[in-house]
Scaffold this motif. Structure first.
Motif, PDB file in Angstrom:
ATOM      1  N   ASP A   1       0.811  -1.216   0.000  1.00 47.05           N
ATOM      2  CA  ASP A   1       0.000   0.000   0.000  1.00 47.05           C
ATOM      3  C   ASP A   1       0.847   1.270   0.000  1.00 47.05           C
ATOM      4  N   GLU A   2       2.115   1.190   0.342  1.00 47.57           N
ATOM      5  CA  GLU A   2       2.986   2.371   0.407  1.00 47.57           C
ATOM      6  C   GLU A   2       3.562   2.728  -0.965  1.00 47.57           C
ATOM      7  N   ARG A   3       4.185   1.797  -1.626  1.00 41.64           N
ATOM      8  CA  ARG A   3       4.785   1.962  -2.954  1.00 41.64           C
ATOM      9  C   ARG A   3       5.720   3.171  -3.045  1.00 41.64           C
ATOM     10  N   LYS A   4       6.690   3.228  -2.126  1.00 43.43           N
ATOM     11  CA  LYS A   4       7.649   4.336  -2.085  1.00 43.43           C
ATOM     12  C   LYS A   4       8.686   4.220  -3.195  1.00 43.43           C
ATOM     13  N   ASN A   5       9.143   5.382  -3.653  1.00 45.46           N
ATOM     14  CA  ASN A   5      10.264   5.458  -4.586  1.00 45.46           C
ATOM     15  C   ASN A   5      11.525   5.740  -3.784  1.00 45.46           C
ATOM     16  N   TRP A   6      12.675   5.671  -4.440  1.00 42.49           N
ATOM     17  CA  TRP A   6      13.925   6.015  -3.783  1.00 42.49           C
ATOM     18  C   TRP A   6      13.940   7.503  -3.482  1.00 42.49           C
ATOM     19  N   PRO A   7      14.574   7.943  -2.379  1.00 46.69           N
ATOM     20  CA  PRO A   7      14.704   9.375  -2.089  1.00 46.69           C
ATOM     21  C   PRO A   7      15.471  10.073  -3.201  1.00 46.69           C
ATOM     22  N   GLY A   8      15.219  11.355  -3.357  1.00 48.58           N
ATOM     23  CA  GLY A   8      15.858  12.127  -4.428  1.00 48.58           C
ATOM     24  C   GLY A   8      17.236  12.650  -4.066  1.00 48.58           C
ATOM     25  N   THR A   9      18.010  11.885  -3.326  1.00 51.16           N
ATOM     26  CA  THR A   9      19.362  12.308  -2.943  1.00 51.16           C
ATOM     27  C   THR A   9      20.385  11.656  -3.887  1.00 51.16           C
ATOM     28  N   PRO A  10      21.567  12.265  -4.028  1.00 46.80           N
ATOM     29  CA  PRO A  10      22.601  11.699  -4.914  1.00 46.80           C
ATOM     30  C   PRO A  10      22.978  10.265  -4.540  1.00 46.80           C
ATOM     31  N   GLU A  11      22.848   9.933  -3.284  1.00 40.23           N
ATOM     32  CA  GLU A  11      23.186   8.590  -2.796  1.00 40.23           C
ATOM     33  C   GLU A  11      22.380   7.496  -3.512  1.00 40.23           C
ATOM     34  N   TYR A  12      21.138   7.818  -3.885  1.00 43.29           N
ATOM     35  CA  TYR A  12      20.257   6.833  -4.511  1.00 43.29           C
ATOM     36  C   TYR A  12      20.025   7.099  -5.998  1.00 43.29           C
ATOM     37  N   ALA A  13      20.741   8.064  -6.558  1.00 42.82           N
ATOM     38  CA  ALA A  13      20.583   8.388  -7.977  1.00 42.82           C
ATOM     39  C   ALA A  13      21.013   7.204  -8.840  1.00 42.82           C
ATOM     40  N   GLY A  14      20.263   6.930  -9.857  1.00 39.58           N
ATOM     41  CA  GLY A  14      20.614   5.876 -10.797  1.00 39.58           C
ATOM     42  C   GLY A  14      20.256   4.471 -10.353  1.00 39.58           C
ATOM     43  N   LYS A  15      19.471   4.336  -9.294  1.00 34.87           N
ATOM     44  CA  LYS A  15      19.042   2.996  -8.862  1.00 34.87           C
ATOM     45  C   LYS A  15      18.191   2.376  -9.966  1.00 34.87           C
ATOM     46  N   ILE A  16      18.509   1.176 -10.360  1.00 42.56           N
ATOM     47  CA  ILE A  16      17.777   0.496 -11.427  1.00 42.56           C
ATOM     48  C   ILE A  16      16.621  -0.316 -10.855  1.00 42.56           C
ATOM     49  N   GLU A  17      16.881  -1.030  -9.784  1.00 42.84           N
ATOM     50  CA  GLU A  17      15.845  -1.866  -9.181  1.00 42.84           C
ATOM     51  C   GLU A  17      14.886  -0.997  -8.366  1.00 42.84           C
ATOM     52  N   HIS A  18      13.608  -1.306  -8.432  1.00 45.29           N
ATOM     53  CA  HIS A  18      12.604  -0.555  -7.677  1.00 45.29           C
ATOM     54  C   HIS A  18      12.773  -0.800  -6.183  1.00 45.29           C
ATOM     55  N   ARG A  19      12.419   0.180  -5.402  1.00 45.01           N
ATOM     56  CA  ARG A  19      12.483   0.048  -3.950  1.00 45.01           C
ATOM     57  C   ARG A  19      11.319  -0.799  -3.443  1.00 45.01           C
ATOM     58  N   CYS A  20      10.126  -0.518  -3.918  1.00 42.75           N
ATOM     59  CA  CYS A  20       8.929  -1.236  -3.479  1.00 42.75           C
ATOM     60  C   CYS A  20       8.881  -2.609  -4.144  1.00 42.75           C
ATOM     61  N   TRP A  21       8.638  -3.626  -3.339  1.00 47.40           N
ATOM     62  CA  TRP A  21       8.601  -4.983  -3.878  1.00 47.40           C
ATOM     63  C   TRP A  21       7.461  -5.167  -4.870  1.00 47.40           C
ATOM     64  N   SER A  22       6.343  -4.471  -4.686  1.00 44.46           N
ATOM     65  CA  SER A  22       5.231  -4.589  -5.631  1.00 44.46           C
ATOM     66  C   SER A  22       5.605  -3.995  -6.980  1.00 44.46           C
ATOM     67  N   ASN A  23       6.379  -2.908  -6.979  1.00 47.11           N
ATOM     68  CA  ASN A  23       6.808  -2.284  -8.234  1.00 47.11           C
ATOM     69  C   ASN A  23       7.798  -3.162  -8.993  1.00 47.11           C
ATOM     70  N   ARG A  24       8.534  -4.010  -8.281  1.00 49.53           N
ATOM     71  CA  ARG A  24       9.497  -4.882  -8.973  1.00 49.53           C
ATOM     72  C   ARG A  24       8.933  -6.292  -9.159  1.00 49.53           C
TER      73      ARG A  24
END
Length: 77
Positions: A10-33
């Motif tokens: 129910d949350e379906r969060k994306n990665w934070p918009g910080t440089p640390e997480y820039a370019g992440k290919i895999e989705h954070r939320c398990w439902s999105n992946r």
């Protein structure tokens, strides 16, 4: 042909918009992946989700990827 039940986050969060997480290919939320807990009944799917570390309360479900508060996220997100 068989049917199955899938628990969706129910949350379906994306990665934070910080440089640390820039370019992440895999989705954070398990439902999105497409990695949600499944079962042959609602009870079986909920049991599998809990085994995988999901938070299940009533009709609310949150995957392990969205449960974590990461650096760069506000408290209200």
């Amino acid at each position: 042909m068989g049917l199955y039940v899938e628990i969706m986050c129910d949350e379906r969060k994306n990665w934070p918009g910080t440089p640390e997480y820039a370019g992440k290919i895999e989705h954070r939320c398990w439902s999105n992946r497409n990695d949600s807990a499944q079962g042959y009944s609602v009870a079986q799917a909920r049991k599998e989700a809990k085994k995988q570390g999901w938070k299940i309360i009533g009709r609310y479900a949150c995957c392990p990827g969205c449960l974590k508060n990461l650096p760069g996220e506000g408290a209200s997100e």
